[in-house]
Scaffold this active site. Structure first.
Site, PDB file in Angstrom:
ATOM      1  N   GLU A 158      21.152  32.781  12.339  1.00 25.89           N
ATOM      2  CA  GLU A 158      21.858  32.199  13.497  1.00 25.89           C
ATOM      3  C   GLU A 158      22.170  30.726  13.225  1.00 25.89           C
ATOM      4  O   GLU A 158      23.250  30.235  13.566  1.00 25.89           O
ATOM      5  CB  GLU A 158      21.030  32.347  14.773  1.00 25.89           C
ATOM      6  CG  GLU A 158      20.838  33.785  15.217  1.00 25.89           C
ATOM      7  CD  GLU A 158      22.156  34.536  15.416  1.00 25.89           C
ATOM      8  OE1 GLU A 158      23.101  33.957  15.963  1.00 25.89           O
ATOM      9  OE2 GLU A 158      22.239  35.709  15.004  1.00 25.89           O
TER      10      GLU A 158
ATOM     11  N   TRP B 103      25.235  30.690  11.443  1.00 28.05           N
ATOM     12  CA  TRP B 103      26.487  30.737  12.212  1.00 28.05           C
ATOM     13  C   TRP B 103      26.959  29.329  12.542  1.00 28.05           C
ATOM     14  O   TRP B 103      28.159  29.042  12.574  1.00 28.05           O
ATOM     15  CB  TRP B 103      26.304  31.543  13.502  1.00 28.05           C
ATOM     16  CG  TRP B 103      26.589  33.002  13.305  1.00 28.05           C
ATOM     17  CD1 TRP B 103      25.680  33.988  13.096  1.00 28.05           C
ATOM     18  CD2 TRP B 103      27.889  33.632  13.272  1.00 28.05           C
ATOM     19  NE1 TRP B 103      26.329  35.191  12.948  1.00 28.05           N
ATOM     20  CE2 TRP B 103      27.668  35.007  13.057  1.00 28.05           C
ATOM     21  CE3 TRP B 103      29.193  33.167  13.416  1.00 28.05           C
ATOM     22  CZ2 TRP B 103      28.729  35.918  12.977  1.00 28.05           C
ATOM     23  CZ3 TRP B 103      30.248  34.075  13.332  1.00 28.05           C
ATOM     24  CH2 TRP B 103      30.008  35.420  13.113  1.00 28.05           C
TER      25      TRP B 103
ATOM     26  N   TRP C 239      49.041  34.746  28.510  1.00 25.72           N
ATOM     27  CA  TRP C 239      47.958  34.228  29.355  1.00 25.72           C
ATOM     28  C   TRP C 239      48.418  34.133  30.813  1.00 25.72           C
ATOM     29  O   TRP C 239      49.588  33.886  31.101  1.00 25.72           O
ATOM     30  CB  TRP C 239      47.506  32.849  28.882  1.00 25.72           C
ATOM     31  CG  TRP C 239      46.939  32.801  27.488  1.00 25.72           C
ATOM     32  CD1 TRP C 239      47.473  32.145  26.410  1.00 25.72           C
ATOM     33  CD2 TRP C 239      45.736  33.424  27.021  1.00 25.72           C
ATOM     34  NE1 TRP C 239      46.683  32.318  25.303  1.00 25.72           N
ATOM     35  CE2 TRP C 239      45.608  33.103  25.644  1.00 25.72           C
ATOM     36  CE3 TRP C 239      44.761  34.223  27.612  1.00 25.72           C
ATOM     37  CZ2 TRP C 239      44.539  33.551  24.869  1.00 25.72           C
ATOM     38  CZ3 TRP C 239      43.695  34.663  26.835  1.00 25.72           C
ATOM     39  CH2 TRP C 239      43.605  34.327  25.483  1.00 25.72           C
TER      40      TRP C 239
ATOM     41  N   ASN D  90      22.839  33.078  25.006  1.00 19.00           N
ATOM     42  CA  ASN D  90      23.960  33.430  24.133  1.00 19.00           C
ATOM     43  C   ASN D  90      24.647  34.742  24.516  1.00 19.00           C
ATOM     44  O   ASN D  90      25.871  34.818  24.555  1.00 19.00           O
ATOM     45  CB  ASN D  90      23.489  33.509  22.678  1.00 19.00           C
ATOM     46  CG  ASN D  90      24.615  33.875  21.745  1.00 19.00           C
ATOM     47  OD1 ASN D  90      25.622  33.178  21.666  1.00 19.00           O
ATOM     48  ND2 ASN D  90      24.483  35.004  21.060  1.00 19.00           N
TER      49      ASN D  90
ATOM     50  N   TRP E 249      41.635  31.034  26.431  1.00 21.15           N
ATOM     51  CA  TRP E 249      40.289  30.647  25.984  1.00 21.15           C
ATOM     52  C   TRP E 249      40.091  29.133  26.046  1.00 21.15           C
ATOM     53  O   TRP E 249      38.974  28.650  26.217  1.00 21.15           O
ATOM     54  CB  TRP E 249      39.992  31.180  24.578  1.00 21.15           C
ATOM     55  CG  TRP E 249      40.864  30.641  23.462  1.00 21.15           C
ATOM     56  CD1 TRP E 249      41.974  31.232  22.946  1.00 21.15           C
ATOM     57  CD2 TRP E 249      40.687  29.416  22.731  1.00 21.15           C
ATOM     58  NE1 TRP E 249      42.512  30.456  21.945  1.00 21.15           N
ATOM     59  CE2 TRP E 249      41.735  29.340  21.785  1.00 21.15           C
ATOM     60  CE3 TRP E 249      39.759  28.386  22.760  1.00 21.15           C
ATOM     61  CZ2 TRP E 249      41.880  28.273  20.890  1.00 21.15           C
ATOM     62  CZ3 TRP E 249      39.889  27.313  21.879  1.00 21.15           C
ATOM     63  CH2 TRP E 249      40.953  27.266  20.960  1.00 21.15           C
TER      64      TRP E 249
ATOM     65  N   TRP F 233      34.482  30.604  21.227  1.00 20.08           N
ATOM     66  CA  TRP F 233      35.543  31.011  22.170  1.00 20.08           C
ATOM     67  C   TRP F 233      36.637  31.772  21.432  1.00 20.08           C
ATOM     68  O   TRP F 233      37.140  32.785  21.902  1.00 20.08           O
ATOM     69  CB  TRP F 233      36.105  29.791  22.924  1.00 20.08           C
ATOM     70  CG  TRP F 233      35.274  29.482  24.139  1.00 20.08           C
ATOM     71  CD1 TRP F 233      34.258  28.574  24.231  1.00 20.08           C
ATOM     72  CD2 TRP F 233      35.353  30.121  25.425  1.00 20.08           C
ATOM     73  NE1 TRP F 233      33.699  28.616  25.488  1.00 20.08           N
ATOM     74  CE2 TRP F 233      34.350  29.549  26.240  1.00 20.08           C
ATOM     75  CE3 TRP F 233      36.165  31.117  25.971  1.00 20.08           C
ATOM     76  CZ2 TRP F 233      34.148  29.944  27.580  1.00 20.08           C
ATOM     77  CZ3 TRP F 233      35.960  31.505  27.293  1.00 20.08           C
ATOM     78  CH2 TRP F 233      34.960  30.924  28.075  1.00 20.08           C
TER      79      TRP F 233
HETATM   80  P1  FAD Z   1      18.789  30.397  18.806  1.00 17.80           P
HETATM   81  O1  FAD Z   1      19.051  31.845  18.966  1.00 17.80           O
HETATM   82  O2  FAD Z   1      17.388  29.948  18.801  1.00 17.80           O
HETATM   83  O3  FAD Z   1      19.523  29.969  17.454  1.00 17.80           O
HETATM   84  C1  FAD Z   1      19.136  28.825  16.691  1.00 17.80           C
HETATM   85  C2  FAD Z   1      20.330  27.920  16.481  1.00 17.80           C
HETATM   86  O4  FAD Z   1      21.346  28.602  15.771  1.00 17.80           O
HETATM   87  C3  FAD Z   1      20.982  27.455  17.770  1.00 17.80           C
HETATM   88  O5  FAD Z   1      20.295  26.360  18.336  1.00 17.80           O
HETATM   89  C4  FAD Z   1      22.389  27.116  17.294  1.00 17.80           C
HETATM   90  O6  FAD Z   1      22.453  25.851  16.699  1.00 17.80           O
HETATM   91  C5  FAD Z   1      22.623  28.167  16.223  1.00 17.80           C
HETATM   92  N1  FAD Z   1      23.344  29.309  16.787  1.00 17.80           N
HETATM   93  C6  FAD Z   1      22.830  30.389  17.410  1.00 17.80           C
HETATM   94  N2  FAD Z   1      23.823  31.236  17.765  1.00 17.80           N
HETATM   95  C7  FAD Z   1      24.982  30.669  17.377  1.00 17.80           C
HETATM   96  C8  FAD Z   1      26.344  31.048  17.446  1.00 17.80           C
HETATM   97  N3  FAD Z   1      26.746  32.194  17.994  1.00 17.80           N
HETATM   98  N4  FAD Z   1      27.271  30.206  16.946  1.00 17.80           N
HETATM   99  C9  FAD Z   1      26.908  29.043  16.370  1.00 17.80           C
HETATM  100  N5  FAD Z   1      25.635  28.627  16.262  1.00 17.80           N
HETATM  101  C10 FAD Z   1      24.683  29.439  16.757  1.00 17.80           C
HETATM  102  N6  FAD Z   1      26.377  26.823  20.574  1.00 17.80           N
HETATM  103  C11 FAD Z   1      26.321  25.481  20.528  1.00 17.80           C
HETATM  104  O7  FAD Z   1      25.425  24.925  19.878  1.00 17.80           O
HETATM  105  N7  FAD Z   1      27.264  24.712  21.159  1.00 17.80           N
HETATM  106  C12 FAD Z   1      28.275  25.268  21.864  1.00 17.80           C
HETATM  107  O8  FAD Z   1      29.115  24.532  22.413  1.00 17.80           O
HETATM  108  C13 FAD Z   1      28.334  26.678  21.963  1.00 17.80           C
HETATM  109  N8  FAD Z   1      29.311  27.282  22.685  1.00 17.80           N
HETATM  110  C14 FAD Z   1      29.357  28.650  22.756  1.00 17.80           C
HETATM  111  C15 FAD Z   1      30.386  29.258  23.460  1.00 17.80           C
HETATM  112  C16 FAD Z   1      30.457  30.643  23.559  1.00 17.80           C
HETATM  113  C17 FAD Z   1      31.593  31.299  24.300  1.00 17.80           C
HETATM  114  C18 FAD Z   1      29.479  31.436  22.913  1.00 17.80           C
HETATM  115  C19 FAD Z   1      29.541  32.926  22.980  1.00 17.80           C
HETATM  116  C20 FAD Z   1      28.460  30.841  22.189  1.00 17.80           C
HETATM  117  C21 FAD Z   1      28.383  29.449  22.088  1.00 17.80           C
HETATM  118  N9  FAD Z   1      27.370  28.811  21.349  1.00 17.80           N
HETATM  119  C22 FAD Z   1      27.343  27.448  21.279  1.00 17.80           C
HETATM  120  C23 FAD Z   1      26.451  29.589  20.495  1.00 17.80           C
HETATM  121  C24 FAD Z   1      25.117  30.009  21.118  1.00 17.80           C
HETATM  122  O9  FAD Z   1      25.314  30.585  22.381  1.00 17.80           O
HETATM  123  C25 FAD Z   1      24.104  28.869  21.244  1.00 17.80           C
HETATM  124  O10 FAD Z   1      24.024  28.151  20.041  1.00 17.80           O
HETATM  125  C26 FAD Z   1      22.728  29.442  21.557  1.00 17.80           C
HETATM  126  O11 FAD Z   1      22.761  30.165  22.753  1.00 17.80           O
HETATM  127  C27 FAD Z   1      21.736  28.312  21.654  1.00 17.80           C
HETATM  128  O12 FAD Z   1      20.476  28.804  22.045  1.00 17.80           O
HETATM  129  P2  FAD Z   1      19.232  28.656  21.092  1.00 17.80           P
HETATM  130  O13 FAD Z   1      19.163  27.266  20.561  1.00 17.80           O
HETATM  131  O14 FAD Z   1      18.049  29.162  21.835  1.00 17.80           O
HETATM  132  O15 FAD Z   1      19.636  29.639  19.919  1.00 17.80           O
END
Ligand code: FAD
Length: 482
Positions: free
Chosen positions: A285, A288, A316, A351, A369, A392
């Site tokens: 993750e 990502w 849109w 997420n 979006w 997005w």
């Molecule tokens: P964990 O599951 O603990 O993951 C660890 C780290 O991995 C996160 O802190 C983050 O840095 C990274 N990560 C995890 N999932 C993703 C992902 N899908 N994409 C990119 N990095 C990821 N994340 C943001 O940091 N900033 C945003 O502005 C953002 N906008 C989002 C918008 C949408 C529409 C969606 C679907 C997801 C978005 N995310 C964003 C990704 C993700 O939702 C969050 O990073 C995650 O929920 C953070 O929670 P966590 O730190 O507990 O994640």
């Protein structure tokens, strides 16, 4: 590898802090200290035209994070200098005031920042000052992981396979014990004068669950590794349980870096304290995040443009009432409303629920979006250009390695699958808390149980799912011309 900074005279070095608000594993700071000169840690509330200003929630976080960083720097005998203005001008002023011999920083990867930094670097070097930049925020910088054709990857799985190989040995440097300051410190703005705390309205009351700053970030990581990661892979999609790390705002502001996360997680797995599969899932993750930064670096236009240009013709909708129902958590679909209310209350959203609410806005309401991205930008504490835009566009289907257009999340069955007992919905939509589990995600089928407050939103959702689905499929088909 330590870059040596060559310079004349004995002036101090400005350490321009940006998305690296930490003292541990901060290569720009380490390089400045290695010269043996005095250092001036500096944060600029940058007003360079073209650099996207932070949203309101991010400014809240910045306020607390700078306060924590300032205290950490004080403890080591240094002083954090705060200035506001266009970065190039602020740096010029400070160089003139302090006789600084050089400026160092850690790199950012969006085009506006790169352009600004490149111009500043060229100017400083042209004037005989030292200027160096470093990598604090990624495991691999975007230009280092390339596919067979020498380009950046567009698909996550092969990207992450190659990226993991490329990471190699990772070292984390400890926070310095002392920060030598110049005899006379330059003046600093007062943080409170910046007015970063939201006022109109101040909705930040529920943000108290967060602990911005380096200590809060370290605490999150150790709590996660010592307990939550055991269930991470199995339960990370269940919004009613808290098994994810909640590190995203800390990572965004650089209060912790991915190298620290990588080293600590792998050490726990190597010691047998956590299953390797859980560690790998978590690090993927983080992968990502790396992937999204790589995409943004190689396609800087995607901040506003569709990654896939065929989406430029997407039909849109403009519907302010529907957008207001979505932002206000009043769409009539409990899982969507719970997510939007969690976001407003805490500055965060799980997420899985981010995916559901984004899909709903784009596919059920046919809203561009970019409108959803803008709302998230303003209200998420972890708002991050690469991750927000990347996710997005992924949801819309217009992005790199995107969800297929025909995957239209059904907000009822998504709720039933990921929140089967309604734990999450009951937390954020209390007017539904008395409903039996089997109707919690379709409250209109239980109209007789609904309280008057619940009836207003939940007798009739803003769109009917089946009709919205057909409309979305037709819109997506129109892009293909069939
Ligand atoms: P964990 O599951 O603990 O993951 C660890 C780290 O991995 C996160 O802190 C983050 O840095 C990274 N990560 C995890 N999932 C993703 C992902 N899908 N994409 C990119 N990095 C990821 N994340 C943001 O940091 N900033 C945003 O502005 C953002 N906008 C989002 C918008 C949408 C529409 C969606 C679907 C997801 C978005 N995310 C964003 C990704 C993700 O939702 C969050 O990073 C995650 O929920 C953070 O929670 P966590 O730190 O507990 O994640």
């Amino acid at each position: 590898m330590q870059v040596r900074i060559d310079m004349d005279g004995d002036g101090p070095i400005l350490v321009w802090l940006r998305k690296d608000l930490r003292l541990t594993d901060n290569p720009a700071l380490d390089a400045a200290l290695a010269t043996g000169r005095a250092v001036i840690p500096l944060y600029i509330l940058d007003e360079t035209p073209g650099v996207r200003p932070m949203g309101a929630a991010s400014l809240w976080w910045l306020d607390k994070s700078l306060s924590a960083l300032g205290a950490d720097i004080d403890q080591r005998g240094g002083r954090l200098i705060l200035r506001r203005g266009a970065a190039a001008e602020v740096l010029d002023d400070l160089i003139a005031e302090t006789g600084a011999a050089g400026v160092v920083w850690n790199r950012l990867y969006d085009k506006a920042s790169i352009d600004r930094d490149a111009a500043i670097k060229a100017d400083l070097r042209g004037r005989g000052l030292a200027c160096e930049s470093f990598n604090a925020s990624l495991l691999n910088e975007p230009w280092t992981v390339k596919n067979g054709s020498g380009e950046g990857y567009k698909v996550f799985t092969p990207y992450w396979r190659a990226a993991r190989e490329h990471i190699g040995q990772v070292h984390v440097t400890p926070a310095p014990v002392a920060l030598p300051s110049p005899a006379a410190s330059p003046s600093s703005d007062r943080l409170s004068d910046w007015g970063l705390h939201p006022t109109r309205p101040d909705w930040s009351g529920g943000f108290s669950m967060w602990w911005p700053g380096e200590a809060g970030a370290a605490d999150r990581l150790s709590t996660f590794l010592s307990s939550k990661i055991q269930d991470y892979a199995d339960k990370r999609d269940i919004p009613g349980v808290e098994v994810t790390s909640l590190l995203s705002p800390h990572l965004h502001f650089g209060e912790i870096g991915p190298r620290q996360i990588w080293v600590a997680t792998r050490a726990e797995a190597a010691a047998g304290n956590i299953p390797v599969a859980q560690a790998d899932k978590f690090l993927s993750e983080v992968g990502w995040r790396e992937f999204n930064h790589s995409i943004l670096f190689h396609r800087p236009d995607i901040i506003t443009a569709n990654f896939r240009p065929e989406f430029d013709a997407f039909p849109w909708n403009r519907d302010d009432a529907a957008v207001a129902a979505w932002t206000g958590g009043r769409t009539g679909y409990p899982i969507v409303d719970a997510g939007m209310r969690e976001l407003w209350a805490t500055g965060f959203m799980h997420n899985r629920v981010r995916m559901i609410v984004a899909s709903f806005l784009i596919k059920h309401l046919l809203i561009d979006w970019r409108q959803g991205e803008a709302w998230f930008w303003d209200t998420l504490l972890d708002a991050d250009l690469a991750n927000n835009v990347g996710n997005w566009q992924w949801t819309a289907g217009s992005g790199a390695d995107a969800a297929p257009y025909f995957r239209i999340f059904n907000p009822i069955t998504q709720g039933e699958k990921f929140d089967p007992r309604g734990v999450y919905v009951r937390r954020w939509v209390p007017e539904l808390s008395n409903l039996p589990d089997k109707v919690i995600h379709s409250p209109w089928t239980a109209a007789t149980h609904l309280t008057p407050a619940a009836k207003r939103t939940y007798s009739r959702p803003v769109v009917d799912h089946a009709q919205a689905r057909q409309r979305a499929l037709a819109a997506y088909q129109s892009l293909k011309g069939d």
